[in-house]
Design an enzyme around this catalytic site. Structure first.
Site, mmCIF file in Angstrom:
data_model
loop_
_atom_site.group_PDB
_atom_site.id
_atom_site.type_symbol
_atom_site.label_atom_id
_atom_site.label_comp_id
_atom_site.label_asym_id
_atom_site.label_seq_id
_atom_site.Cartn_x
_atom_site.Cartn_y
_atom_site.Cartn_z
ATOM 1 N N CYS A 121 0.830 -1.199 0.000
ATOM 2 C CA CYS A 121 0.000 0.000 0.000
ATOM 3 C C CYS A 121 0.870 1.258 0.000
ATOM 4 C CB CYS A 121 -0.943 -0.001 1.197
ATOM 5 S SG CYS A 121 -2.285 1.208 1.063
ATOM 6 N N CYS A 193 -4.136 -1.128 -5.204
ATOM 7 C CA CYS A 193 -5.106 -0.536 -6.137
ATOM 8 C C CYS A 193 -4.609 -0.590 -7.579
ATOM 9 C CB CYS A 193 -5.402 0.903 -5.738
ATOM 10 S SG CYS A 193 -6.274 1.036 -4.171
ATOM 11 N N SER A 469 -5.408 11.267 -4.358
ATOM 12 C CA SER A 469 -5.131 9.869 -4.620
ATOM 13 C C SER A 469 -4.524 9.746 -6.009
ATOM 14 C CB SER A 469 -6.430 9.069 -4.556
ATOM 15 O OG SER A 469 -6.270 7.803 -5.145
#
Length: 557
Positions: A121, A193, A469
């Site tokens: 992450c 992601c 993000s």
């Protein structure tokens, strides 16, 4: 080899220490070998790092087979996706410092001879790199890997689609059932992601800068090949220990330039600006926010990746992996070829053996770039004297002037977006979300996703002293410095003030007389800190400007 671990493990006076090690199964023979710390960021709260516990078994086996003794320890990880839009998101950037500090502390305490840092992450990657650069003992960054894309209506989707669907649902453009279907399908299993968001951007950076072995990082987390490359890290770290190859030998200014070029070419996250500034500081290498502009301007955008492109991070692997990006940078003269990497080979040597999938169009050729310059632009002007960052990947419009809609928190802005109070032409200003003001520079994917989902991305801009993000797309300007909490000009913007943003001239201005700006600033009073105890208060006391990487230092202003 001159092993620093012998300070703890060898000699009669160290019998007490050895007795503790023997209590958990280590032998005299184990303790005579190089001790390799495995810094694991496994955590059971999110998919990004979820498989790292089982992959650590492979890393440990590889270390043993290569002649070392592995000792695993854990640090923390905060999920940006889970905490997004809440008070919990303020902990994300703070966690980068805690990760770096904790790895440093454990390594100094046990005097490891080498370290394999297992990351996934967002903040775990730069946090681990910062620790390795502080310690300057041989080290490898092992990236757990991307998540696979989800499927919805025959197309690939990622976490980005969920946040944009929230905005679309609030605007009445999709039903509650459609939102639920996207939520249920976007994240099909473990992994970080799935676009060229922050985790995969920093994964690219680690291969290109040389701290991760070339060709390992783009393999998805659930792919069985990941076990093999995890095992291979054992051999890589042991060779680095034997050859005394240290992180500061690898992370030179030339290597950092290569990394910045890879961010530009891959359409990477604006967070890479913060993290590379922080890494350079730990390595003692001069680097400024303006250097990103220079390098991005001369590097073409080649990777057609989400959030603005067609493909997911798993498609990079199918195309041949991050080494294909490296080869493009080498062939175009955009990379320094003679820098050394953690394997002991140079960048040049690695790109000679790249295998590209025939016919792939995930990573464009040099003759057919998406854009002639990279995805990162640095803006400066009366609203951001120290600078700010915009990602121009996928943007067609090059400027916007409009009235400010000012909000003193992310929540207030989100409420305005979802209730239809933001109109075409507005410039949304979100302040007091900077490193000190937030604290912690919250990412704004909730708000930016809602703007896109509401169909306003082509007409509305957003300006903040917070962050975005890596999944953010649209006309979004972040990292405004100085931030509001320390009296930057963004603190005195009023509703209705005109703001101008021009990508061509790289300017961002508050369109009122300079004398008026100075008058407003002279009357500005710093707000009381939002936290007065604990880790957040410590962070506020020590953190510096976003324009310098938002690093903590005893000499912070």
């Amino acid at each position: 080899m001159k092993l620093q671990s012998y300070t703890i493990t060898q000699g009669k006076e160290r019998a007490g220490a050895r007795s503790f090690f023997k209590a958990i199964g280590f032998t005299d023979e184990d303790l005579k070998k190089p001790i390799i710390g495995i810094a694991n960021t496994w955590i059971g709260t999110m998919p990004c790092n979820y498989n790292l516990r089982e992959l650590a078994v492979d890393v440990a086996a590889g270390i043993r087979e290569a002649g070392g003794t592995p000792m695993e320890f854990n640090t923390i990880a905060i999920s940006d996706g889970i905490t997004m839009g809440t008070e919990g998101m303020k902990t994300s950037l703070v966690s980068r410092e805690v990760i770096a500090d904790s790895i440093e502390l454990v390594a100094r305490g046990y005097m490891f001879d080498g370290i394999v840092a297992m990351v996934a992450c967002d903040k775990t990657i730069p946090g681990a790199a910062m620790a390795l650069l502080r310690l300057n003992v041989p080290g490898v960054i092992f990236y757990g890997g991307t998540i696979l894309p989800g499927k919805y209506n025959g197309r690939d989707i990622t976490a980005q689609d969920v946040f944009e669907a929230i905005g679309a649902n609030a605007a009445g453009r999709i039903s509650d059932q459609e939102l639920l279907e996207i939520e249920n399908r976007a994240c099909p299993g473990p992994g970080a992601c799935g676009g060229q968001f922050t985790a995969n951007t920093m994964s690219t950076v680690m291969e290109i800068i040389g701290l991760s072995p070339m060709g390992m990082n783009s393999i998805p987390q659930v792919d069985q090949r990941k076990h093999g490359v995890a095992h291979q890290c054992g051999e890589v770290i042991m060779n680095a220990v034997r050859n005394n190859l240290r992180p500061r030998d690898i992370v030179t200014r030339a290597a950092i330039d290569n990394a910045i070029a890879s961010v530009a070419a891959s359409g990477g996250s604006t967070n890479a600006v913060l993290h590379l500034l922080a890494m350079a500081r730990e390595a003692g290498i001069p680097l400024s926010i303006d250097d990103f502009q220079e390098l991005s301007s001369r590097t073409p955008l080649l990777a057609d990746l989400k959030p603005a492109g067609k493909y997911t991070a798993a498609d990079v692997d199918k195309a041949g992996g991050i080494p294909v990006i490296a080869k493009r940078l080498y062939d175009g003269g955009y990379a320094h070829a003679d820098v050394v990497t953690v394997t002991g080979k140079t960048f040049r040597e690695h790109v000679q053996s790249v295998t590209e999938t025939p016919g792939q169009d995930v990573i464009r050729t040099l003759e057919n770039p998406i854009k002639k310059s990279g995805g990162i632009v640095i803006l400066k002007g009366s609203l951001a004297p120290e600078g700010c960052v915009i990602k121009v990947t996928g943007l067609d419009r090059r400027s916007q002037t409009g009235p400010a809609r000012v909000f003193d928190s992310e929540e207030a802005a989100m409420d305005a977006v979802v209730h239809g109070k933001i109109k075409a032409g507005d410039i949304v200003v979100i302040r007091y979300e900077g490193p000190r003001g937030g604290p912690g520079m919250r990412e704004m994917l909730g708000v930016t996703g809602a703007i896109v989902g509401a169909g306003l991305s082509e007409s509305v801009a957003l300006v903040t002293d917070g962050r975005f993000s890596g999944a953010t797309r649209g006309f979004m300007v972040g990292h405004v410095a100085p931030e509001a909490a320390v009296g930057g000009p963004i603190a005195v913007v009023r509703d209705g003030d005109s703001i101008s943003i021009n990508i061509e001239t790289r300017q961002i201005s508050l369109d009122i007389p300079v004398a008026e700006i100075h008058d407003r600033l002279s009357k500005f009073e710093r707000p009381a800190p939002k936290y007065t105890t604990g880790v957040m208060a410590k962070y506020v006391a020590l953190v510096g400007s976003a324009s310098e990487g938002a690093v903590t230092s005893p000499t912070a202003l």
